[in-house]
Every structure is written in C-alpha cells, then in structure tokens.
Design a protein around this motif. Structure first.
Motif, PDB file in Angstrom:
ATOM      1  N   LEU A  13       1.004  -1.268  -0.047  1.00  0.00           N
ATOM      2  CA  LEU A  13      -0.113   0.112   0.041  1.00  0.00           C
ATOM      3  C   LEU A  13       0.866   1.137  -0.129  1.00  0.00           C
ATOM      4  CD1 LEU A  13      -2.997   0.750   0.089  1.00  0.00           C
ATOM      5  CD2 LEU A  13      -2.693   0.755   2.565  1.00  0.00           C
ATOM      6  N   PRO A  14       0.848   2.251  -0.989  1.00  0.00           N
ATOM      7  CA  PRO A  14       1.603   3.309  -0.827  1.00  0.00           C
ATOM      8  C   PRO A  14       1.777   3.953   0.306  1.00  0.00           C
ATOM      9  CG  PRO A  14       0.153   3.109  -3.038  1.00  0.00           C
ATOM     10  CD  PRO A  14      -0.255   2.083  -2.135  1.00  0.00           C
ATOM     11  N   ALA A  15       3.046   4.527   0.648  1.00  0.00           N
ATOM     12  CA  ALA A  15       3.004   5.299   2.108  1.00  0.00           C
ATOM     13  C   ALA A  15       2.425   6.448   2.059  1.00  0.00           C
ATOM     14  CB  ALA A  15       4.655   5.196   2.224  1.00  0.00           C
ATOM     15  N   SER A  16       1.914   7.061   0.925  1.00  0.00           N
ATOM     16  CA  SER A  16       1.331   8.413   0.717  1.00  0.00           C
ATOM     17  C   SER A  16      -0.116   8.243   0.913  1.00  0.00           C
ATOM     18  CB  SER A  16       1.903   8.969  -0.538  1.00  0.00           C
ATOM     19  OG  SER A  16       1.751   8.113  -1.428  1.00  0.00           O
ATOM     20  N   SER A  17      -0.552   6.977   0.933  1.00  0.00           N
ATOM     21  CA  SER A  17      -2.272   6.974   0.975  1.00  0.00           C
ATOM     22  C   SER A  17      -2.753   7.476   2.074  1.00  0.00           C
ATOM     23  CB  SER A  17      -2.481   5.432   0.538  1.00  0.00           C
ATOM     24  OG  SER A  17      -2.509   4.593   1.754  1.00  0.00           O
ATOM     25  N   VAL A  18      -3.783   7.911   2.101  1.00  0.00           N
ATOM     26  CA  VAL A  18      -4.523   8.109   3.269  1.00  0.00           C
ATOM     27  C   VAL A  18      -4.793   7.170   4.375  1.00  0.00           C
ATOM     28  CG1 VAL A  18      -7.143   9.115   4.080  1.00  0.00           C
ATOM     29  CG2 VAL A  18      -5.830  10.214   2.249  1.00  0.00           C
ATOM     30  N   VAL A  19      -5.112   5.983   3.552  1.00  0.00           N
ATOM     31  CA  VAL A  19      -5.366   4.837   4.567  1.00  0.00           C
ATOM     32  C   VAL A  19      -4.025   4.508   5.381  1.00  0.00           C
ATOM     33  CG1 VAL A  19      -5.975   2.408   4.836  1.00  0.00           C
ATOM     34  CG2 VAL A  19      -7.246   3.871   3.289  1.00  0.00           C
ATOM     35  N   THR A  20      -2.914   4.360   4.712  1.00  0.00           N
ATOM     36  CA  THR A  20      -1.879   3.982   5.189  1.00  0.00           C
ATOM     37  C   THR A  20      -1.401   5.415   6.426  1.00  0.00           C
ATOM     38  OG1 THR A  20      -0.769   2.908   3.225  1.00  0.00           O
ATOM     39  CG2 THR A  20       0.822   4.021   5.197  1.00  0.00           C
ATOM     40  N   GLU A  24      -1.341   4.117  10.349  1.00  0.00           N
ATOM     41  CA  GLU A  24      -0.117   4.303  11.240  1.00  0.00           C
ATOM     42  C   GLU A  24      -0.387   5.152  12.403  1.00  0.00           C
ATOM     43  OE1 GLU A  24       4.491   5.865  10.308  1.00  0.00           O
ATOM     44  OE2 GLU A  24       3.081   5.733   8.661  1.00  0.00           O
ATOM     45  N   GLU A  25      -1.224   6.058  12.192  1.00  0.00           N
ATOM     46  CA  GLU A  25      -1.337   7.101  13.387  1.00  0.00           C
ATOM     47  C   GLU A  25      -2.446   6.336  14.245  1.00  0.00           C
ATOM     48  OE1 GLU A  25      -4.472  10.488  13.648  1.00  0.00           O
ATOM     49  OE2 GLU A  25      -3.161  10.981  12.073  1.00  0.00           O
ATOM     50  N   THR A  26      -3.011   5.488  14.192  1.00  0.00           N
ATOM     51  CA  THR A  26      -4.019   4.745  14.884  1.00  0.00           C
ATOM     52  C   THR A  26      -3.596   3.471  15.580  1.00  0.00           C
ATOM     53  OG1 THR A  26      -5.746   5.826  13.723  1.00  0.00           O
ATOM     54  CG2 THR A  26      -6.493   4.237  15.327  1.00  0.00           C
ATOM     55  N   TYR A  27      -2.775   2.756  14.868  1.00  0.00           N
ATOM     56  CA  TYR A  27      -2.309   1.273  15.016  1.00  0.00           C
ATOM     57  C   TYR A  27      -2.073   0.857  16.583  1.00  0.00           C
ATOM     58  CZ  TYR A  27      -0.241  -3.240  13.822  1.00  0.00           C
ATOM     59  OH  TYR A  27      -0.089  -4.489  13.809  1.00  0.00           O
ATOM     60  N   PRO A  28      -1.241   2.045  17.258  1.00  0.00           N
ATOM     61  CA  PRO A  28      -1.007   1.595  18.466  1.00  0.00           C
ATOM     62  C   PRO A  28      -2.161   1.412  19.627  1.00  0.00           C
ATOM     63  CG  PRO A  28       0.392   3.201  17.884  1.00  0.00           C
ATOM     64  CD  PRO A  28      -0.614   3.093  16.791  1.00  0.00           C
ATOM     65  N   GLN A  29      -3.410   2.316  18.913  1.00  0.00           N
ATOM     66  CA  GLN A  29      -4.658   2.145  19.844  1.00  0.00           C
ATOM     67  C   GLN A  29      -5.366   0.841  19.487  1.00  0.00           C
ATOM     68  OE1 GLN A  29      -6.221   5.647  18.828  1.00  0.00           O
ATOM     69  NE2 GLN A  29      -4.337   6.700  19.198  1.00  0.00           N
ATOM     70  N   PHE A  30      -5.232  -0.007  18.536  1.00  0.00           N
ATOM     71  CA  PHE A  30      -5.926  -1.244  18.001  1.00  0.00           C
ATOM     72  C   PHE A  30      -5.899  -2.359  18.929  1.00  0.00           C
ATOM     73  CE2 PHE A  30      -5.502  -0.114  13.230  1.00  0.00           C
ATOM     74  CZ  PHE A  30      -6.616   0.912  13.212  1.00  0.00           C
ATOM     75  N   SER A  31      -7.155  -2.869  18.908  1.00  0.00           N
ATOM     76  CA  SER A  31      -7.006  -4.386  19.576  1.00  0.00           C
ATOM     77  C   SER A  31      -6.428  -5.271  18.847  1.00  0.00           C
ATOM     78  CB  SER A  31      -8.541  -4.733  19.805  1.00  0.00           C
ATOM     79  OG  SER A  31      -9.315  -4.957  18.632  1.00  0.00           O
ATOM     80  N   LEU A  32      -6.176  -6.523  19.417  1.00  0.00           N
ATOM     81  CA  LEU A  32      -5.439  -7.551  18.472  1.00  0.00           C
ATOM     82  C   LEU A  32      -6.246  -7.783  17.107  1.00  0.00           C
ATOM     83  CD1 LEU A  32      -3.423  -9.636  18.231  1.00  0.00           C
ATOM     84  CD2 LEU A  32      -4.569 -11.160  19.423  1.00  0.00           C
ATOM     85  N   ALA A  33      -7.525  -7.694  17.200  1.00  0.00           N
ATOM     86  CA  ALA A  33      -8.292  -8.128  16.101  1.00  0.00           C
ATOM     87  C   ALA A  33      -8.260  -6.911  15.019  1.00  0.00           C
ATOM     88  CB  ALA A  33      -9.917  -8.277  16.510  1.00  0.00           C
ATOM     89  N   LEU A  34      -8.369  -5.803  15.546  1.00  0.00           N
ATOM     90  CA  LEU A  34      -8.239  -4.675  14.492  1.00  0.00           C
ATOM     91  C   LEU A  34      -6.558  -4.561  13.909  1.00  0.00           C
ATOM     92  CD1 LEU A  34     -10.105  -1.577  16.337  1.00  0.00           C
ATOM     93  CD2 LEU A  34     -10.929  -3.348  14.639  1.00  0.00           C
ATOM     94  N   ARG A  35      -5.779  -4.962  14.771  1.00  0.00           N
ATOM     95  CA  ARG A  35      -4.233  -5.071  14.148  1.00  0.00           C
ATOM     96  C   ARG A  35      -4.073  -6.160  13.311  1.00  0.00           C
ATOM     97  NH1 ARG A  35      -0.572  -4.263  19.805  1.00  0.00           N
ATOM     98  NH2 ARG A  35      -1.242  -2.040  19.939  1.00  0.00           N
TER      99      ARG A  35
END
Length: 136
Positions: A13-20, A24-35
């Motif tokens: 996934l391109p590093a410049s994409s909105v989704v990426t 990246e910003e939210t990942y540390p707050q994700f549960s195991l399922a969301l990760r």
C-alpha cells in the motif's frame, strides 16, 4: 516496540495513501483483532478492495463488527467509505497496469510492448527511490 506500527507493513500500500497514514496513526490503539485486520489491509490492499466485507473477514478471521469498527476508528463513516478510499490510494499503483493494458489493446508489435513494460519498470524503480523514507 510493542504496539507500534509494523515496520515495512505497507509495502503493498503506498506510504502516501490516506489509509496508510490513518492506520499508522491509529495502530497503537488497536485491539488484536483490529491489528490483524490492519496488517492484512497493508499487506493485501488490492485483495481487500476486491473482496466483500464478508469475504475479507472470513480471510482475516475477524468479525464483520470488527471490520466496521476498524473503518470507524480510522475516521470513516463505515466500511464502504474506507474501501473507496483504499481504492483511491491504490490508483497510483494501478496506473502502470492500466497503461500497459491500453498499450496491449493498441496494434503494437512485441518489441513495443516489451519497451513499454520496461519503461514502466524504470519509472516504478525511480519512484521507489524518490519515496524512500528512512523514518519508516
């Protein structure tokens, strides 16, 4: 470090994409399922974009509720909006394929098709070099 964004996870996934950026910003707050879901999105974005939500959750082993929660945690109103943005983010990756298909559709000889393909490869490599980010 535990809970941090997985290094190199967005290779597909391109590093410049909105989704990426949102993952990246939210990942540390994700549960195991969301990760688990996020890792799959980063690794297989075209597959996620082409599958239904039900097919994607079957592959990832998370629930439909988790997939929807994932989309909302990223700031989207729902899974459909997330998927649409994922497709927009993949457009730069898909563009060379589309150009090659158009070239193949024209009356081109084999040499012209190979030259066009190699030119695309060179352009992709140059783009990769320009987009290298030591922080990631």
């Amino acid at each position: 470090m535990k809970g941090s964004f997985p290094a190199g996870a967005h290779a597909a996934l391109p590093a410049s994409s909105v989704v990426t950026g949102k993952i990246e910003e939210t990942y540390p707050q994700f549960s195991l399922a969301l990760r688990t879901f996020a890792d799959f999105v980063l690794r297989e974005p075209m597959k996620v974009a082409s599958l239904s939500i039900n097919e994607t959750v079957e592959v990832t082993g998370v629930s439909v509720a988790s997939a929807n929660r994932f989309a909302r945690k990223l700031g989207f109103s729902g899974y459909a909006e997330f998927r649409a943005e994922l497709l927009r983010g993949m457009a730069p990756v898909q563009a060379p394929v589309d150009r090659l298909r158009r070239k193949l559709g024209e009356s081109s000889d084999t040499t012209q098709v190979v030259q066009a393909s190699l030119a695309e490869d060179i352009g992709n490599l140059e783009g990769s070099m320009v987009n290298l980010d030591p922080a990631r």
